[in-house]
Enzyme design. Structure first.
Site, PDB file in Angstrom:
ATOM      1  N   MET A   1       6.012  -2.288   8.779  1.00 48.63           N
ATOM      2  CA  MET A   1       6.217  -1.128   9.790  1.00 48.63           C
ATOM      3  C   MET A   1       7.369  -0.531   9.811  1.00 48.63           C
ATOM      4  O   MET A   1       7.583   0.513   9.888  1.00 48.63           O
ATOM      5  CB  MET A   1       5.236  -1.519  10.762  1.00 48.63           C
ATOM      6  CG  MET A   1       5.334  -0.501  11.986  1.00 48.63           C
ATOM      7  SD  MET A   1       4.898  -0.959  13.587  1.00 48.63           S
ATOM      8  CE  MET A   1       3.007  -0.884  13.631  1.00 48.63           C
TER       9      MET A   1
ATOM     10  N   ARG B   1     -11.985  28.142  -0.676  1.00 48.37           N
ATOM     11  CA  ARG B   1     -11.633  27.431   0.729  1.00 48.37           C
ATOM     12  C   ARG B   1     -11.516  28.466   1.953  1.00 48.37           C
ATOM     13  O   ARG B   1     -12.424  28.478   2.615  1.00 48.37           O
ATOM     14  CB  ARG B   1     -10.217  26.897   0.331  1.00 48.37           C
ATOM     15  CG  ARG B   1      -9.653  25.834   1.527  1.00 48.37           C
ATOM     16  CD  ARG B   1      -8.122  25.205   0.980  1.00 48.37           C
ATOM     17  NE  ARG B   1      -7.124  26.438   1.043  1.00 48.37           N
ATOM     18  CZ  ARG B   1      -5.878  25.896   0.809  1.00 48.37           C
ATOM     19  NH1 ARG B   1      -5.665  24.778   0.871  1.00 48.37           N
ATOM     20  NH2 ARG B   1      -5.050  27.068   0.958  1.00 48.37           N
TER      21      ARG B   1
ATOM     22  N   LYS C   1       4.666  26.441   7.920  1.00 44.25           N
ATOM     23  CA  LYS C   1       3.500  25.813   8.531  1.00 44.25           C
ATOM     24  C   LYS C   1       4.206  24.088   8.553  1.00 44.25           C
ATOM     25  O   LYS C   1       5.302  23.819   8.072  1.00 44.25           O
ATOM     26  CB  LYS C   1       2.544  25.838   7.988  1.00 44.25           C
ATOM     27  CG  LYS C   1       2.519  25.229   6.313  1.00 44.25           C
ATOM     28  CD  LYS C   1       1.229  25.770   5.947  1.00 44.25           C
ATOM     29  CE  LYS C   1       1.265  25.322   4.568  1.00 44.25           C
ATOM     30  NZ  LYS C   1       0.124  25.857   3.645  1.00 44.25           N
TER      31      LYS C   1
ATOM     32  N   TYR D   1       4.896  -9.122   3.326  1.00 41.77           N
ATOM     33  CA  TYR D   1       3.354  -9.436   3.871  1.00 41.77           C
ATOM     34  C   TYR D   1       2.629  -9.746   2.605  1.00 41.77           C
ATOM     35  O   TYR D   1       2.831  -8.983   1.507  1.00 41.77           O
ATOM     36  CB  TYR D   1       2.765  -8.401   4.420  1.00 41.77           C
ATOM     37  CG  TYR D   1       3.362  -8.244   5.978  1.00 41.77           C
ATOM     38  CD1 TYR D   1       2.895  -9.390   6.859  1.00 41.77           C
ATOM     39  CD2 TYR D   1       4.134  -7.147   6.613  1.00 41.77           C
ATOM     40  CE1 TYR D   1       3.270  -9.168   8.020  1.00 41.77           C
ATOM     41  CE2 TYR D   1       4.235  -7.281   7.784  1.00 41.77           C
ATOM     42  CZ  TYR D   1       3.950  -8.112   8.703  1.00 41.77           C
ATOM     43  OH  TYR D   1       4.382  -8.116  10.044  1.00 41.77           O
TER      44      TYR D   1
END
Ligand SMILES: *Cc1c(COP(=O)(O)O)cnc(C)c1O
Length: 365
Positions: free
Chosen positions: A304, A130, A35, A256
């Site tokens: 990024m 679930r 999956k 940053y």
């Protein structure tokens, strides 16, 4: 020149890891869980490595179609069953086995007008809350399915919530046994953690196990045991090049937010990999990374498209040197994805699944 970044899918590692599951559960039949596009590796890229699986387990008819197009004629299981009645038509067309976890799915099977009978995995909610029928409804669901001419076989299935810790499966396993007692049909219980940790005690011959994460080389019970403990090999390596190198003075900020300031004079490398490539932005200063196969640490915030690395342990490194974000370096040194995931407060599953489309990926056989 393209950006110096690539992911490598290691076919031999996939085959080796699958074999580890077989050793842990010698008489079981193994679903290779593919999956989420084979946990980010790509269904097509992993197919060769998983050729010796007994079947492929996934979520959608579209994924199943891709496995059929690769030439697979054996079993394929839809782990969550049909999402609607149309999906059942796809099950007939593609000869898919499917999970039944709620009453509507039984009604859809009953309405099927086909001579091709269905292999069904009936799911018990044994405590995870679930998917699946509760223990009270389970036997009635079984009886309804059993009475349908469209149903060829029913396998009893449940899913463990805590298979990664000691005695984590005890209660669910007991409830499962109690619920299915006396009902004909095979069993399908174990995920990677249960297969590796308890394959020999939980399984009777011929039962199915559903193996995902360990096939991809991540430990299913990290940090209790690491991938080396289970003798798993990384199936995905993420590597990028050093684009720039600078000497910074003690006190200089990197990245940053200026969250990192050099404790001393440092050589800092800029790596061509960032969060838009799937590297976790939450991996803070100190996250392990390899440069030319040597272990070092990241510095400051992940951007990024770039991140910074401490080059002090690798004095010979320069522009063009190889950084390994996880997996194996060209030199063969391994940085387990689980260590990077832990540094980012997540799990190996999430990192591999999040490998970005823009990262060129090749298969190494
Ligand atoms: C994804 C999934 C698995 C595989 O779990 P791993 O922890 O990756 O081995 C097994 N069973 C079901 C129902 C799943 O959805």
């Amino acid at each position: 020149m393209p950006r110096p970044i690539e992911a490598i899918v290691h076919t031999a590692a996939l085959a080796h890891n699958l074999q580890r599951a077989r050793c842990a559960a010698p008489d079981a039949r193994v679903w290779a869980v593919v999956k989420a596009n084979a946990y980010g590796h790509g269904i097509e890229r992993t197919y060769d490595g998983f050729r010796r699986a007994d079947g492929f387990a996934l979520l959608e008819p579209g994924e199943a179609c891709r496995v059929r197009q690769l030439g697979w004629t054996g079993p394929i299981l839809l782990l969550e069953g049909a999402f609607d009645a149309q999906d059942l038509a796809a099950c007939v067309r593609l000869q898919l086995w499917h999970v039944v976890h709620r009453p509507e799915q039984i009604a859809w099977i009953a309405a099927l007008d086909t001579r091709q009978t269905q292999h069904v995995f009936l799911k018990l909610d044994s405590g995870m809350s679930r998917l699946g029928f509760g223990p009270r409804a389970y036997r009635a669901a079984y009886a309804r399915l059993r009475a349908l001419p469209q149903v060829a076989s029913i396998t009893h299935m449940t899913h463990f919530a805590d298979a990664d810790r000691d005695h984590g499966t005890d209660r669910q396993w007991a409830l499962f046994r109690e619920t299915v007692a006396g009902l004909p049909g095979g069993h399908c219980l174990c995920n990677s953690a249960a297969t590796l940790r308890q394959g020999r005690e939980l399984l009777a011959p011929g039962e199915w196990v559903r193996v995902g994460i360990s096939n991809y080389g991540s430990s299913p019970d990290y940090p209790v045991h690491d991938a080396a403990h289970w003798q798993l090999q990384p199936a995905m390596s993420l590597r990028a090049g050093l684009m720039a190198v600078r000497q910074v003075r003690a006190g200089t900020a990197v990245g940053y937010g200026s969250t990192f300031r050099a404790e001393r004079d440092l050589r800092v490398g800029t790596v061509a990999c960032g969060y838009a490539d799937g590297y976790p932005r939450h991996a803070g200063t100190g996250t392990p990374i390899l440069v030319d196969g040597v272990r070092t640490r990241t510095l400051g915030r992940v951007s990024m498209d770039m991140l910074a690395v401490d080059l002090d342990p690798v004095p010979q490194a320069g522009v063009g040197s190889e950084a390994t974000l996880w997996g194996a370096s060209s030199q063969g040194t391994v940085l387990p994805i689980d260590e990077v995931a832990q540094a980012a407060g997540t799990v190996g599953y999430e990192l591999m699944c999040a490998l970005a489309q823009r990262v060129p990926t090749r298969v190494e056989r």
